[in-house]
Structure formats: structure tokens, C-alpha cells
Design a protein around this motif. Structure first.
Motif, mmCIF file in Angstrom:
data_model
loop_
_atom_site.group_PDB
_atom_site.id
_atom_site.type_symbol
_atom_site.label_atom_id
_atom_site.label_comp_id
_atom_site.label_asym_id
_atom_site.label_seq_id
_atom_site.Cartn_x
_atom_site.Cartn_y
_atom_site.Cartn_z
ATOM 1 N N SER A 137 5.783 -2.824 12.557
ATOM 2 C CA SER A 137 6.736 -3.335 11.566
ATOM 3 C C SER A 137 5.907 -3.797 10.137
ATOM 4 N N THR A 138 4.648 -4.191 10.342
ATOM 5 C CA THR A 138 4.001 -4.616 9.135
ATOM 6 C C THR A 138 2.766 -3.544 8.828
ATOM 7 N N LEU A 139 2.533 -2.624 9.537
ATOM 8 C CA LEU A 139 1.501 -1.748 9.294
ATOM 9 C C LEU A 139 1.568 -0.169 9.817
ATOM 10 N N VAL A 140 1.753 0.643 9.037
ATOM 11 C CA VAL A 140 1.909 2.194 9.262
ATOM 12 C C VAL A 140 0.863 3.144 8.744
ATOM 13 N N GLU A 141 0.341 3.679 9.585
ATOM 14 C CA GLU A 141 -0.735 4.730 9.062
ATOM 15 C C GLU A 141 -0.443 6.221 9.420
ATOM 16 N N LEU A 142 -0.377 6.836 8.130
ATOM 17 C CA LEU A 142 0.357 8.184 8.157
ATOM 18 C C LEU A 142 -0.748 9.390 7.766
ATOM 19 N N VAL A 143 -0.676 10.640 8.153
ATOM 20 C CA VAL A 143 -1.261 11.546 7.600
ATOM 21 C C VAL A 143 -0.567 12.884 7.048
ATOM 22 N N GLY A 144 -0.630 13.278 5.811
ATOM 23 C CA GLY A 144 -0.024 14.240 5.175
ATOM 24 C C GLY A 144 -0.834 15.415 5.249
ATOM 25 N N HIS A 197 -4.199 10.460 3.562
ATOM 26 C CA HIS A 197 -4.162 9.412 4.649
ATOM 27 C C HIS A 197 -3.267 8.488 3.774
ATOM 28 N N LEU A 198 -1.926 8.057 4.273
ATOM 29 C CA LEU A 198 -1.320 6.987 3.527
ATOM 30 C C LEU A 198 -1.091 5.856 4.523
ATOM 31 N N VAL A 199 -1.417 4.670 3.967
ATOM 32 C CA VAL A 199 -1.260 3.370 4.823
ATOM 33 C C VAL A 199 -0.213 2.444 4.063
ATOM 34 N N LEU A 200 0.886 2.052 4.876
ATOM 35 C CA LEU A 200 1.951 1.109 4.345
ATOM 36 C C LEU A 200 1.558 -0.209 5.035
ATOM 37 N N ALA A 201 1.611 -1.204 4.191
ATOM 38 C CA ALA A 201 1.489 -2.654 4.847
ATOM 39 C C ALA A 201 2.417 -3.560 4.038
ATOM 40 N N ALA A 202 2.787 -4.643 4.992
ATOM 41 C CA ALA A 202 3.568 -5.791 4.402
ATOM 42 C C ALA A 202 3.279 -7.042 4.912
ATOM 43 N N LEU A 230 -8.301 -2.773 3.025
ATOM 44 C CA LEU A 230 -7.749 -3.174 1.674
ATOM 45 C C LEU A 230 -6.383 -3.530 1.617
ATOM 46 N N ALA A 231 -5.480 -2.679 2.413
ATOM 47 C CA ALA A 231 -4.128 -3.138 2.586
ATOM 48 C C ALA A 231 -3.956 -4.152 3.376
ATOM 49 N N LEU A 232 -4.802 -4.294 4.421
ATOM 50 C CA LEU A 232 -4.622 -5.875 5.452
ATOM 51 C C LEU A 232 -5.042 -6.922 4.460
ATOM 52 N N HIS A 233 -6.107 -6.790 3.731
ATOM 53 C CA HIS A 233 -6.536 -7.880 3.076
ATOM 54 C C HIS A 233 -5.594 -8.416 2.054
ATOM 55 N N LEU A 234 -4.891 -7.516 1.463
ATOM 56 C CA LEU A 234 -3.978 -7.793 0.285
ATOM 57 C C LEU A 234 -2.725 -8.444 0.973
ATOM 58 N N VAL A 235 -2.182 -7.888 2.035
ATOM 59 C CA VAL A 235 -0.850 -8.535 2.642
ATOM 60 C C VAL A 235 -1.451 -9.967 3.313
ATOM 61 N N ASP A 281 3.937 -10.458 6.491
ATOM 62 C CA ASP A 281 5.135 -11.025 7.371
ATOM 63 C C ASP A 281 6.127 -11.703 6.923
ATOM 64 N N LYS A 282 5.999 -12.416 5.828
ATOM 65 C CA LYS A 282 7.081 -13.424 5.166
ATOM 66 C C LYS A 282 8.095 -12.373 4.463
ATOM 67 N N ILE A 283 7.716 -11.218 4.046
ATOM 68 C CA ILE A 283 8.620 -10.494 3.368
ATOM 69 C C ILE A 283 9.851 -9.880 4.149
ATOM 70 N N GLY A 284 9.413 -9.857 5.554
ATOM 71 C CA GLY A 284 10.595 -9.379 6.462
ATOM 72 C C GLY A 284 10.981 -8.036 6.536
ATOM 73 N N VAL A 285 10.396 -7.010 5.845
ATOM 74 C CA VAL A 285 10.526 -5.713 5.896
ATOM 75 C C VAL A 285 9.981 -4.879 7.129
ATOM 76 N N ASP A 286 10.791 -4.062 7.744
ATOM 77 C CA ASP A 286 10.423 -3.242 8.912
ATOM 78 C C ASP A 286 9.885 -1.901 8.350
ATOM 79 N N LEU A 287 8.461 -1.763 8.480
ATOM 80 C CA LEU A 287 7.878 -0.551 7.814
ATOM 81 C C LEU A 287 8.244 0.803 8.619
ATOM 82 N N ARG A 288 8.799 0.246 9.806
ATOM 83 C CA ARG A 288 9.184 1.573 10.977
ATOM 84 C C ARG A 288 10.347 2.288 10.327
#
Length: 406
Positions: free
Chosen positions: A375-382, A343-348, A320-325, A350-357
Motif C-alpha cells: 500500500s505504501t511502496l510499488v515497484e514497476l517496470v515499463g 523502472h518506476l517507483v511509487l512511494a507514500a 531515494l523514494a523511501l528516504h523521502l517518505v 503512512d500518514k497520507i493514507g493512500v493505497d498505492l495498489r
């Protein structure tokens, strides 16, 4: 360090002469307290102390439970559930436990010699456990065919019902017999001989005949320190292991509505079908995520899309995150709840230019998370499910700070 006055003669070990002795009488020659337990020292005993990979005996002294037996400076220490005051005691061994240990230990001698005779694999260690026993053999690898030959030889020796005897020899006399391993100490050496097959320096308890060992069965093998460690069972343990596995097999056959002989092929067939279904499910989930992303974007004007889901898998929120961005210039913070974690997924885009790291660095300073990404996709576990909402809020706040977008 002994905490008693050591002026005693070494305890006479009755099990050296007769491992089948179940009851005996003895005189108390010393008393001490260890770890909160009363301990007695006897002039003689049939109780075996833990030594050489074999666990200690248990049993009773004057109907008081003996819970542990240790050797110290030639003396045998009997740990008791409660104090006994009499100077004369009647001892009774827990015979089922003792005989089980005799079967496993004698079986180990047979198995170790089988490894050595066929493959020159030396026994480096032995442990007699509660469920199974292990021997570490000095071999880097072994083929199934060779292992089968070892097991067959061991059982042939067991069923040949060879005599097992023990005796003491001097250093000079020991040098004249083919000991499988050199003794670790000098002086009188106790030798356990399996007639014409194995000679070992050993202080443990053993069966009188190899036939009493029963079936010897190797259960599994694993690498350890560059060698191989084999788990095995003998005698009644082998019977219980067979019954346990027969129950598993019959239960599995019932699940497949098949004969026991067909279980493996049924399992293969079902696993192949499951693998195929998972592939189809993955494609459908990706397709569904594409449509779901389109609906979210049509109803949401925000540049940061967040969501907390209790019925989506980590893979689904990633799709879902990948299709959105990919469909719009947005960022996402999506979480899926697990049984006790999230599980936490952060995605951005490319045109926004933010580095998710960089976002991840700040986020980890505020909440415990495992994982990583690009820089554009981060997958995390809490590790704490109840902090999922907080993690989402913090992620969105950091994204706003980094980009100025809402």
C-alpha cells in the motif's frame, strides 16, 4: 500422403552395406515437387534420410546440391536445389558431414551401453545436433563419480578399437541376442553390434571400428521429464570443443594476468572482492540517498515529488523514494531509465493514507507495466523506455485525484 504414383520398388539403401561409400551411380525412377523444391527418387542411393535421431545426408547428384533427404513409404526422396533432367545420375555424399554423423552415432551406442552396463540406465531418446548430441537416460539422478565411470568405460571401449558390424536378423534370430532395447517393428531387423559389448536395432550409419569414434566427452547434464539428458561430443567435435574451451581459458587467464591453473582461484578471489565492494556501494548509496532526500525536501514544498533519472539504478531510486517518505509526509513518483525499458517507483508516507495498489490498478489501465508492491511502496517496470515520462505524468495525475494533494 504420397503425391506421386507409388508403383516403385523400395529404394536400395547402399549405406546399409557400406557406410563409407562416398560416390555411386543410380537411375531416376520418379520425380515430384515438394515445398517448391524438385525431388527425385532413385532406384538405389547412398544418401541417408533423416531418421532415428540422426540427421540426413547432403551432397550432390550430377553436381546439383542435395539439400535434404527423407524416407516415405520405403522410398528415399532427394530434395534438390534445382531440377536435373537426366535419367542416370552420379551421386556424391558430403563426406565430412557423413563421417561426423558416424562418429556421433557410434559414440552414442557406446555411451548408451556404458550407462546401461554400469547403472542400468536405459536410453529413452537420442538426438544428433549440429554442435553436440544428447541422450536421455532413465535415471533420476547421478553422482559425479558414477558419471566419471560411465565416461571412462565409454572411452575404454572406443580406444579398444572393437569391430562394429551390422547384419539383418529375423524375429526368431533377434530373440537369441542380448539387444539393449527391443526392436520397435517386426520382420527383418538390422542389428548394429559392437563386438561383445553392445547389440542395438538401428538403421543408421556407423564407423567400422570403435577407434574411429575418437574421444567421447560428456559436456553437461540436465533434468527432463524426471530423467537425465546428457550432452556429448565425439571425435573431431571433441577436438573442436577442446580448442574452444582452451581459447576461453587462455583468454580468461590473460584477463587475470595469471597461469591457466590459477584461473579458478583468481575468479573466486575477484568475486569475493566484488561482493564486498557491492555491499559497501549499497551502504554508500543508501547514505547518499538520505542526504539527497533532505536536499530535495528543503527545496521543494510539493506533496508529490517526481523525478526522471538517466544515471540512477532501480535500487537508487527506491532508496531515494523511501528516504523521502520517511523524512516527510509526501508521495513520490520516480523513474530510472534502462537501456530499452524503465523502472518506476511509487512511494507514500503512512500518514497520507493512500493505497498505492489502487493507484497501480488505474495506472495499468492506461500503460503497460509489470510489477507490484504494498500500500505504501510499488515497484514497476515499463517495457518501452520512451513512455517513462508519460508513466510519470499519469502516476502523478492519479495521486492527485486520489488524495487531492499537489
Amino acid at each position: 500422403m504420397a503425391d506421386y504414383q507409388n508403383g516403385f520398388q523400395p529404394t536400395i539403401r547402399l549405406y546399409y552395406e557400406d557406410a563409407y561409400l562416398q560416390e555411386f551411380t543410380a537411375r531416376v525412377v520418379g520425380r515430384v515437387n515438394r515445398e517448391g523444391f524438385p525431388v527425385v527418387i532413385l532406384d538405389r542411393t547412398a544418401f541417408y534420410p533423416e531418421s532415428g535421431g540422426q540427421p540426413h545426408d547432403t551432397g550432390w547428384l550430377n553436381e546439383v546440391r542435395v539439400i535434404r533427404v527423407e524416407e516415405e513409404e520405403g522410398l528415399i526422396l532427394h530434395f534438390l536445389e534445382k531440377e536435373i533432367t537426366s535419367e542416370e545420375v552420379a551421386g556424391k555424399i558430403d563426406w565430412p558431414r557423413r563421417f561426423d554423423h558416424m562418429q556421433q552415432h557410434t559414440g552414442q551406442h557406446i555411451l548408451s551401453q556404458a550407462f546401461y552396463e554400469l547403472l542400468k540406465g536405459e536410453t529413452l531418446s537420442f538426438h544428433l545436433g549440429q554442435e553436440d548430441s544428447t541422450v536421455e537416460i532413465g535415471l533420476p539422478a547421478i553422482k559425479d563419480e558414477a558419471l566419471g565411470r560411465v565416461e571412462e568405460l565409454a572411452n575404454r571401449i572406443a580406444f579398444s578399437n572393437l569391430e562394429v558390424k551390422n547384419y539383418f536378423l529375423s524375429d526368431e534370430e533377434v530373440s537369441r541376442i542380448p539387444l539393449r532395447k527391443p526392436p520397435k517393428k517386426a520382420g527383418l531387423i538390422r542389428v548394429v553390434e559392437i563386438a561383445g559389448f553392445d547389440y542395438s536395432a538401428c538403421g543408421g550409419t556407423h564407423c567400422r571400428q570403435t577407434g574411429e569414434v575418437g574421444l567421447i566427452k560428456i559436456l553437461k547434464q540436465e533434468k527432463i521429464r524426471g530423467n537425465l539428458r546428457f550432452s556429448f561430443v565425439c571425435g573431431f567435435r571433441a577436438l573442436r570443443e577442446f580448442e574452444k574451451r582452451r581459447s576461453w581459458l587462455q583468454g580468461t587467464a590473460r584477463l587475470f594476468s595469471s597461469e591457466e591453473s590459477e584461473v579458478f582461484s583468481c575468479a573466486e578471489k575477484n568475486l569475493a572482492e566484488l561482493k564486498n565492494l557491492k555491499k559497501k556501494q549499497k551502504k554508500l548509496e543508501e547514505k547518499l540517498s538520505q542526504y539527497e532526500a533532505r536536499e530535495i525536501l528543503n527545496s521543494n514544498q510539493s506533496k508529490i515529488i517526481r523525478g526522471l533519472f538517466s544515471e540512477k539504478s532501480p535500487e537508487e531510486i527506491k532508496y531515494l523514494a523511501l528516504h523521502l517518505v520517511h523524512q516527510a509526509e509526501v508521495m513520490t513518483a520516480l523513474a530510472a531509465l534502462g537501456q530499452d525499458h524503465f523502472h518506476l517507483v511509487l512511494a507514500a508516507s503512512d500518514k497520507i493514507g493512500v493505497d498505492l495498489r489502487e493507484v497501480l490498478k488505474e495506472l495499468r489501465g492506461k500503460i503497460e507495466l509489470k510489477g507490484g508492491g504494498s500500500s505504501t511502496l510499488v515497484e514497476l517496470v515499463g517495457i518501452k523506455k520512451e513512455r517513462a515520462e508519460e508513466a510519470l505524468r499519469l502516476a502523478v495525475e492519479i495521486l492527485v485525484q486520489k488524495t487531492g494533494l499537489q
